[in-house]
Design a protein around this motif. Structure first.
Motif, mmCIF file in Angstrom:
data_model
loop_
_atom_site.group_PDB
_atom_site.id
_atom_site.type_symbol
_atom_site.label_atom_id
_atom_site.label_comp_id
_atom_site.label_asym_id
_atom_site.label_seq_id
_atom_site.Cartn_x
_atom_site.Cartn_y
_atom_site.Cartn_z
ATOM 1 N N VAL A 1 -7.012 -11.746 33.248
ATOM 2 C CA VAL A 1 -6.752 -12.550 32.047
ATOM 3 C C VAL A 1 -5.340 -12.277 31.541
ATOM 4 O O VAL A 1 -4.577 -13.201 31.233
ATOM 5 N N GLU A 2 -4.960 -10.990 31.462
ATOM 6 C CA GLU A 2 -3.629 -10.640 30.969
ATOM 7 C C GLU A 2 -2.532 -11.237 31.856
ATOM 8 O O GLU A 2 -1.519 -11.754 31.368
ATOM 9 N N ASP B 1 -2.606 -13.880 33.844
ATOM 10 C CA ASP B 1 -2.610 -15.334 34.053
ATOM 11 C C ASP B 1 -1.677 -16.019 33.056
ATOM 12 O O ASP B 1 -1.990 -16.162 31.877
ATOM 13 N N ILE C 1 -2.790 -19.319 30.887
ATOM 14 C CA ILE C 1 -3.662 -19.287 29.708
ATOM 15 C C ILE C 1 -2.782 -19.205 28.460
ATOM 16 O O ILE C 1 -2.005 -18.253 28.313
ATOM 17 N N LYS D 1 -5.342 -18.685 23.151
ATOM 18 C CA LYS D 1 -6.634 -18.515 23.821
ATOM 19 C C LYS D 1 -6.745 -17.132 24.454
ATOM 20 O O LYS D 1 -7.818 -16.514 24.449
ATOM 21 N N LYS D 2 -5.633 -16.641 24.978
ATOM 22 C CA LYS D 2 -5.647 -15.372 25.695
ATOM 23 C C LYS D 2 -5.863 -14.176 24.765
ATOM 24 O O LYS D 2 -6.617 -13.245 25.088
ATOM 25 N N SER E 1 -9.040 -19.785 35.475
ATOM 26 C CA SER E 1 -7.922 -18.941 35.894
ATOM 27 C C SER E 1 -7.302 -19.440 37.196
ATOM 28 O O SER E 1 -7.996 -19.941 38.084
#
Length: 411
Positions: free
Chosen positions: A82-83, A85, A88, A92-93, A114
């Motif tokens: 997540v970090e 990507d 994003i 939202k992140k 992702s």
């Protein structure tokens, strides 16, 4: 071929063959996948797909600790994905990172948008989270707590750059030092290690910082090419107007000075690494912790004062990595390896390097901490006659393809 890169290192060629033909089982015994649930087998599949450096040593851990660390790794891999990507949006992140630890208890939560290479750990997060919930409570508490603290720290650094050297330490603490803390707490929770291992968060943090700083240093070009900046501004601004300017050929001398400054900063964690490893008593835990650390100091030795770092990624040879995996199974052997690589760095220190005094000081301290009696330990350098070496190379070239095919299942 990997073997060609080790032509000047016959001991590596020997160890590559030994590893292929079953020597790998000394550090990565075969798992009994048949006894696992389908979801747990899938988790180990994801582990092998997403980690080249940690998958083997995780699978060699003893007892229930193996599953706990496997799930811990996958949870943090999902968080890290997540970090990383960049597709994003921040609005939202940031909430995703802050709340990620809560997803562990949401049976259906997943993220299918992702674009990262490890996106399957997010898309199929329910498989990981169900195995997380199957762990003993003491393991779940550690994993959830570390996941929460890491997510908050990652979110903090999304909206600011790594400026000072202290901020570099803090960023590395959030993304790797906390991993060292969490792993240490898992070791103690399993009762394979003493409670003190889990309580001493300073040494555990240093274990993570040493690995993370090594990766950040090594990945300079790859990161800058995609717009990521992890080298601290306090360091690079002494030598260039922009971080990416260090890759310009005319700035090579300045770039090397910056590189050597950061390697020196990473090396200051090595005495803590030695202290941490000396406390460990379980062999599988020792191997798990020691192997990445000796590979890190080997990588730093390759990076130090190396112009190639600004043209590509500097990596240690596969034969070198295999040799380190097979040798780093005792404290005396680890101390010998650390000492030898610190000596390699020492030989590269320039008379004119701005960090010279600091580098020499930390190398002297490492040498003192890693001092062991060498008389009872085999040398890691093997000298063979040119005729024998030529014959060995010919045999290796003729045999490698056959062995790669017939022994593929060993990997």
């Amino acid at each position: 071929m990997d073997i060609l890169k080790s032509l000047g290192h016959p001991e590596e060629i020997f160890n590559l063959f030994k590893f292929k033909m079953g020597g790998c089982r000394t550090v990565m015994p075969k798992l009994d996948y048949e006894s696992m649930s389908e979801s747990l087998r899938t988790c180990y599949l994801y582990l092998n797909q997403t980690s080249r450096s940690f998958a083997a040593v995780i699978q060699a851990l003893d007892g229930e600790l193996r599953h706990a660390v496997c799930i811990f790794y996958l949870v943090l891999r999902a968080l890290d994905t997540v970090e990383d990507d960049m597709t994003i949006p921040l609005d939202k992140k940031v909430p995703m990172l802050n709340d990620f630890h809560t997803f562990l208890y949401q049976k259906e939560w997943c993220f299918t948008e992702s674009q990262e290479k490890d996106r399957q750990v997010l898309a199929d997060f329910p498989t990981i989270s169900v195995e997380f919930r199957n762990l003993a409570q003491e393991y779940r508490d550690v994993i959830s707590d570390i996941c929460h603290r890491m997510g908050v720290g990652m979110a903090e650094f999304l909206e600011k750059k790594v400026g000072s050297m202290k901020e570099w330490d803090l960023y590395c603490h959030f993304v790797a030092g906390l991993v060292g803390v969490g792993l240490s707490q898992l070791f103690s929770a399993s009762q394979l290690e003493d409670p003190e291992v889990g309580r001493d968060t300073e040494l555990a943090n240093s274990m993570g910082l040493f690995l993370q700083k090594t990766n950040i240093i090594r990945d300079y070009l790859e990161d800058t090419q995609v717009g990521r900046a992890f080298w601290p501004e306090e360091a690079w601004s002494q030598f260039a107007g922009r971080l990416e300017d260090l890759a310009e050929p005319e700035k090579l001398d300045l770039a090397l000075s910056c590189l050597n400054l950061l390697v020196t900063d990473a090396l200051r964690h090595v005495p803590d690494v030695i202290a941490y490893l000396s406390r460990l008593r379980n062999q599988s835990v020792f191997n798990f912790c020691a192997i990445p650390q000796v590979m890190a100091i080997a990588t730093l030795s390759s990076c130090y004062n190396n112009p190639m770092l600004f043209q590509g990624v500097v990596k240690i040879r596969k034969g070198q990595a295999v040799t380190l995996m097979m040798e780093a199974t005792s404290m005396s052997a680890v101390q010998t390896i650390i000492s030898q690589y610190s000596q390699e760095i020492l030989q590269k220190v320039s008379q004119t390097d701005p960090s010279r005094d600091k580098t020499l000081h930390i190398l002297a301290l490492i040498e003192e901490k890693s001092a062991v009696s060498q008389s009872s330990l085999p040398s890691r350098t093997h000298h063979l006659s040119p005729m024998y070496l030529s014959a060995a190379m010919l045999l290796a070239a003729l045999s490698w393809q056959y062995l790669s095919t017939t022994a593929a299942q060993q990997w």
